[in-house]
Design an enzyme around this catalytic site. Structure first.
Site, mmCIF file in Angstrom:
data_model
loop_
_atom_site.group_PDB
_atom_site.id
_atom_site.type_symbol
_atom_site.label_atom_id
_atom_site.label_comp_id
_atom_site.label_asym_id
_atom_site.label_seq_id
_atom_site.Cartn_x
_atom_site.Cartn_y
_atom_site.Cartn_z
ATOM 1 N N GLU A 170 -2.587 2.972 -1.589
ATOM 2 C CA GLU A 170 -3.784 2.213 -1.213
ATOM 3 C C GLU A 170 -3.468 0.728 -1.093
ATOM 4 O O GLU A 170 -3.890 0.043 -0.167
ATOM 5 C CB GLU A 170 -4.891 2.408 -2.258
ATOM 6 C CG GLU A 170 -5.381 3.840 -2.397
ATOM 7 C CD GLU A 170 -4.606 4.656 -3.425
ATOM 8 O OE1 GLU A 170 -3.383 4.452 -3.553
ATOM 9 O OE2 GLU A 170 -5.234 5.489 -4.083
ATOM 10 N N ASN A 216 2.906 5.293 -1.199
ATOM 11 C CA ASN A 216 3.422 4.744 -2.448
ATOM 12 C C ASN A 216 4.928 4.514 -2.317
ATOM 13 O O ASN A 216 5.651 5.320 -1.730
ATOM 14 C CB ASN A 216 3.055 5.594 -3.671
ATOM 15 C CG ASN A 216 3.285 7.070 -3.526
ATOM 16 O OD1 ASN A 216 3.377 7.599 -2.434
ATOM 17 N ND2 ASN A 216 3.371 7.757 -4.653
ATOM 18 N N CYS A 268 1.232 1.468 -5.115
ATOM 19 C CA CYS A 268 0.485 2.649 -4.685
ATOM 20 C C CYS A 268 0.211 2.605 -3.182
ATOM 21 O O CYS A 268 0.232 1.543 -2.552
ATOM 22 C CB CYS A 268 -0.865 2.718 -5.398
ATOM 23 S SG CYS A 268 -0.791 3.058 -7.144
HETATM 24 N N1 THU Z 1 -0.314 6.707 -6.775
HETATM 25 C C1 THU Z 1 -0.794 6.254 -5.591
HETATM 26 O O1 THU Z 1 -0.036 5.831 -4.705
HETATM 27 N N2 THU Z 1 -2.139 6.273 -5.407
HETATM 28 C C2 THU Z 1 -3.038 6.825 -6.265
HETATM 29 O O2 THU Z 1 -4.216 6.875 -5.958
HETATM 30 C C3 THU Z 1 -2.589 7.337 -7.549
HETATM 31 C C4 THU Z 1 -1.154 7.154 -7.867
HETATM 32 C C5 THU Z 1 1.148 6.787 -6.943
HETATM 33 C C6 THU Z 1 1.813 5.841 -7.896
HETATM 34 C C7 THU Z 1 3.089 6.594 -8.225
HETATM 35 O O3 THU Z 1 4.035 6.364 -7.199
HETATM 36 C C8 THU Z 1 2.682 8.047 -8.164
HETATM 37 O O4 THU Z 1 1.490 8.078 -7.405
HETATM 38 C C9 THU Z 1 2.465 8.693 -9.515
HETATM 39 O O5 THU Z 1 1.596 7.961 -10.303
#
Ligand code: THU
Length: 132
Positions: free
Chosen positions: A55, A42, A53
């Site tokens: 993913e 992320n 994110c």
């Molecule tokens: N986030 C992800 O990268 N993947 C997930 O599956 C859930 C949330 C990140 C977004 C943000 O940077 C942090 O986690 C908090 O929401």
């Protein structure tokens, strides 16, 4: 590559997350048809909505590397959470764009358990076709 190794790759990747705002690092690892693994983390932004994110970073990196729909075999997602950390809804939609409904999605928790789901289980009735 087995799911434990793919998850290990996702877990290691967390260190590269850019998370000054949430302090919530996430790592992802995608297995491609040729056996390659492409990672993502992320990447946050002071304008919070500009955050990407882990993913999506992994999917977009794979696409930018030349991989196509149908090349995606599995994804593992790792965070520092007590319970299994699931992809957000936007990431589920992006996964549905490139990955088959039966593709395995591996989630993990702080005990290193691995929960294996399919993309279809995470996003039933996915919107994937403009010609409906
Ligand atoms: N986030 C992800 O990268 N993947 C997930 O599956 C859930 C949330 C990140 C977004 C943000 O940077 C942090 O986690 C908090 O929401």
């Amino acid at each position: 590559m087995n799911k434990e190794l793919l998850m290990q790759s996702a877990r290691q990747m967390k260190e590269r997350a850019y998370v000054p705002y949430s302090k919530f690092p996430v790592g992802a690892a995608i297995l491609l048809a040729d056996g390659s693994v492409i990672n993502g983390v992320n990447v946050e932004n002071v304008s919070l909505g500009a955050t990407n994110c882990a993913e999506r970073t992994a999917i977009f990196t794979a696409v930018a590397s030349g991989y196509k729909k149908g090349d995606f075999r599995a994804i593992a997602v790792a965070g520092d959470t007590k319970d299994f950390l699931p992809p957000c809804s936007i990431c589920r939609q992006v996964l549905a764009e490139f990955c088959l409904p039966d593709m395995p999605v591996y989630l993990t928790n702080d005990k290193n358990d691995i929960l294996e789901l399919t993309l279809k289980e995470l996003l039933p009735y996915a919107f994937t076709d403009l010609e409906m």
